[in-house]
Design a protein around this motif. Structure first.
Motif, PDB file in Angstrom:
ATOM      1  N   GLU A 276       0.831  -1.204   0.000  1.00  0.00           N
ATOM      2  CA  GLU A 276       0.000   0.000   0.000  1.00  0.00           C
ATOM      3  C   GLU A 276       0.867   1.257   0.000  1.00  0.00           C
ATOM      4  N   LEU A 277       1.903   1.245   0.856  1.00  0.00           N
ATOM      5  CA  LEU A 277       2.794   2.405   0.933  1.00  0.00           C
ATOM      6  C   LEU A 277       3.480   2.626  -0.413  1.00  0.00           C
ATOM      7  N   TRP A 278       3.856   1.520  -1.023  1.00  0.00           N
ATOM      8  CA  TRP A 278       4.544   1.582  -2.317  1.00  0.00           C
ATOM      9  C   TRP A 278       3.616   2.161  -3.383  1.00  0.00           C
ATOM     10  N   LYS A 279       2.373   1.626  -3.384  1.00  0.00           N
ATOM     11  CA  LYS A 279       1.404   2.094  -4.384  1.00  0.00           C
ATOM     12  C   LYS A 279       1.104   3.589  -4.221  1.00  0.00           C
ATOM     13  N   ASP A 280       1.139   4.052  -2.967  1.00  0.00           N
ATOM     14  CA  ASP A 280       0.910   5.487  -2.728  1.00  0.00           C
ATOM     15  C   ASP A 280       1.961   6.342  -3.421  1.00  0.00           C
ATOM     16  N   ASN A 281       3.134   5.776  -3.640  1.00  0.00           N
ATOM     17  CA  ASN A 281       4.220   6.540  -4.271  1.00  0.00           C
ATOM     18  C   ASN A 281       4.370   6.280  -5.758  1.00  0.00           C
ATOM     19  N   LEU A 282       3.583   5.329  -6.275  1.00  0.00           N
ATOM     20  CA  LEU A 282       3.636   5.029  -7.711  1.00  0.00           C
ATOM     21  C   LEU A 282       2.577   5.877  -8.387  1.00  0.00           C
ATOM     22  N   LYS A 283       2.974   6.637  -9.382  1.00  0.00           N
ATOM     23  CA  LYS A 283       1.938   7.479  -9.986  1.00  0.00           C
ATOM     24  C   LYS A 283       1.505   6.905 -11.329  1.00  0.00           C
ATOM     25  N   ILE A 284       1.692   5.589 -11.469  1.00  0.00           N
ATOM     26  CA  ILE A 284       1.511   4.982 -12.777  1.00  0.00           C
ATOM     27  C   ILE A 284       0.100   4.440 -13.005  1.00  0.00           C
ATOM     28  N   ILE A 285      -0.622   4.218 -11.907  1.00  0.00           N
ATOM     29  CA  ILE A 285      -1.946   3.610 -12.069  1.00  0.00           C
ATOM     30  C   ILE A 285      -2.861   4.561 -12.852  1.00  0.00           C
ATOM     31  N   ASP A 286      -3.539   3.965 -13.849  1.00  0.00           N
ATOM     32  CA  ASP A 286      -4.428   4.715 -14.754  1.00  0.00           C
ATOM     33  C   ASP A 286      -3.698   5.422 -15.884  1.00  0.00           C
ATOM     34  N   LYS A 287      -2.387   5.291 -15.947  1.00  0.00           N
ATOM     35  CA  LYS A 287      -1.645   5.976 -17.016  1.00  0.00           C
ATOM     36  C   LYS A 287      -1.484   5.073 -18.233  1.00  0.00           C
ATOM     37  N   GLU A 288      -1.356   5.700 -19.395  1.00  0.00           N
ATOM     38  CA  GLU A 288      -1.086   4.960 -20.634  1.00  0.00           C
ATOM     39  C   GLU A 288       0.416   4.740 -20.721  1.00  0.00           C
ATOM     40  N   VAL A 289       0.843   3.503 -20.939  1.00  0.00           N
ATOM     41  CA  VAL A 289       2.285   3.220 -20.976  1.00  0.00           C
ATOM     42  C   VAL A 289       2.633   2.279 -22.135  1.00  0.00           C
ATOM     43  N   ILE A 290       3.942   2.198 -22.363  1.00  0.00           N
ATOM     44  CA  ILE A 290       4.435   1.187 -23.301  1.00  0.00           C
ATOM     45  C   ILE A 290       5.377   0.293 -22.512  1.00  0.00           C
ATOM     46  N   ILE A 291       5.157  -1.003 -22.611  1.00  0.00           N
ATOM     47  CA  ILE A 291       6.032  -1.949 -21.914  1.00  0.00           C
ATOM     48  C   ILE A 291       6.926  -2.599 -22.959  1.00  0.00           C
ATOM     49  N   ILE A 292       8.205  -2.600 -22.694  1.00  0.00           N
ATOM     50  CA  ILE A 292       9.119  -3.248 -23.633  1.00  0.00           C
ATOM     51  C   ILE A 292       9.595  -4.536 -22.994  1.00  0.00           C
ATOM     52  N   ASN A 293       9.195  -5.631 -23.643  1.00  0.00           N
ATOM     53  CA  ASN A 293       9.422  -6.954 -23.079  1.00  0.00           C
ATOM     54  C   ASN A 293      10.103  -7.798 -24.157  1.00  0.00           C
TER      55      ASN A 293
END
Ligand code: BTN
Length: 335
Positions: A276-293
């Protein structure tokens, strides 16, 4: 440093910017006032700025930014982290040294390896980590947690929370923390004002059920002013962002204390709280991203983080993907 110098320094540090009489120090340390005076002179020669005023005593005003293991140890009130601290002028990589010490010499959990400079600092995915002398912090912590290897990603979570906590504490002395645009970029980067300030590289030796040892490597750009061309646009340092030299020694103490705070939560089985603490500091949720795998690019929206710290992505067709931190890199889509 000699024992008496360390004890004297401890008293001065505990009363930083305040005066403490020579008499009080001599009785606490059980030495004469002349001995106290002699050692104050010695500390001054080492770069400590100590004022002395008749009838008031001594007051520590400024400390040199040299990393001295014994001195850092006295500034820590930790149970495990920093039980041993080894500082090297130059290493290829502090992670390599830590792995060697853990494997060959059986160094205990909590041992901290610090390199003043790294000639082959390692980053994730085979990248390198810019590690010039005496400006940044390059730390590796040996850990021997009684945890299932599947929980190992939480060590990186612990480290990133510790870095964020230490930066916030350091910056609150400089300016209001509300001004800090500090975020954790999944999985293990710390960004300040959208540029990379810190990276974490965790490595481990484990069998099916146990972690033999883990090494958590943390690199932080503290007082660097110049970066190589290839990372100039994406990297920054605390000094660049705040226009002020940061004392690496007290910053390191803050990181180690915070690391222990979050590490003990992990050992106590509080993974959910950490997440939970970690997620509070991640601003990525709901964002459009590109994952390179593995050279494949997947575009989508981050819908959540799983309970194991994986990134959950939904692509344009509504298909759901789960990514593991180990082998992917992430780019935010330009808005
Ligand atoms: C990354 O961002 O890719 C991770 C960077 C990790 C750098 C640190 S510096 C201390 C430790 N020693 C290394 O060689 N790497 C880590």
């Amino acid at each position: 440093m000699k024992d008496i110098d360390l004890k004297l320094l401890k008293i001065l540090k505990e009363n930083k910017n305040e005066f403490i009489s020579g008499e009080e120090m001599s009785s606490t340390l059980n030495v004469s006032r002349t001995t106290v005076w002699k050692h104050i002179k010695k500390l001054r020669k080492q770069g400590f700025l100590i004022n002395s005023v008749t009838n008031k005593g001594y007051s520590l005003q400024e400390e040199p930014d040299t990393l001295i293991a014994e001195e850092i140890k006295i500034g820590l009130d930790t149970e495990e982290i920093g039980s041993d601290i080894l500082i090297f002028d130059s290493l290829d990589s502090s992670n390599n040294k830590a792995k060697e010490l853990a494997r060959k010499d059986n160094y205990p959990s909590g041992t901290v390896i610090v390199a003043e400079e790294q000639t082959e600092g390692k980053g994730r995915l085979g990248r390198s980590w810019f590690s010039p002398a005496e400006t940044g912090l390059f730390i590796s912590i040996i850990l021997r947690p009684q945890l299932a290897p599947t929980k190992a990603p939480f060590l990186t979570i612990v480290a990133s929370l510790a870095v964020v906590d230490a930066i916030n504490k350091t910056l609150s002395n400089i300016k209001s923390t509300d001004d800090n645009d500090l975020e954790i970029k999944w999985p293990n980067d710390i960004l300040l004002n959208k540029k990379k300030i810190s990276g974490i590289l965790s490595e481990m030796s484990a069998d099916m059920d146990n972690i033999n040892y883990a090494v958590v490597g943390i690199g932080i750009n503290v007082n660097q002013e110049i970066f190589p061309e290839e990372i100039k646009k994406i990297a920054t340092s605390l000094k660049i962002e705040y226009g002020q030299e940061i004392n690496r020694k007290s910053f390191l103490e803050k990181i180690l204390k915070s690391f222990e705070k979050f590490y003990l939560l992990l050992i106590a089985g509080q993974d959910n709280l950490l997440l939970e603490l970690w997620k509070d500091n991640l601003k990525i949720i709901d964002k459009e991203v590109i994952i390179i795998n593995n050279k494949e690019k997947i575009k989508g929206r981050v819908i959540n983080i799983s309970e194991r710290g994986e990134l959950i992505l939904e692509d344009e067709k509504g298909e759901i993907y789960t990514f593991w931190a180990g082998d992917v890199s992430l780019r935010e889509e330009e808005q």
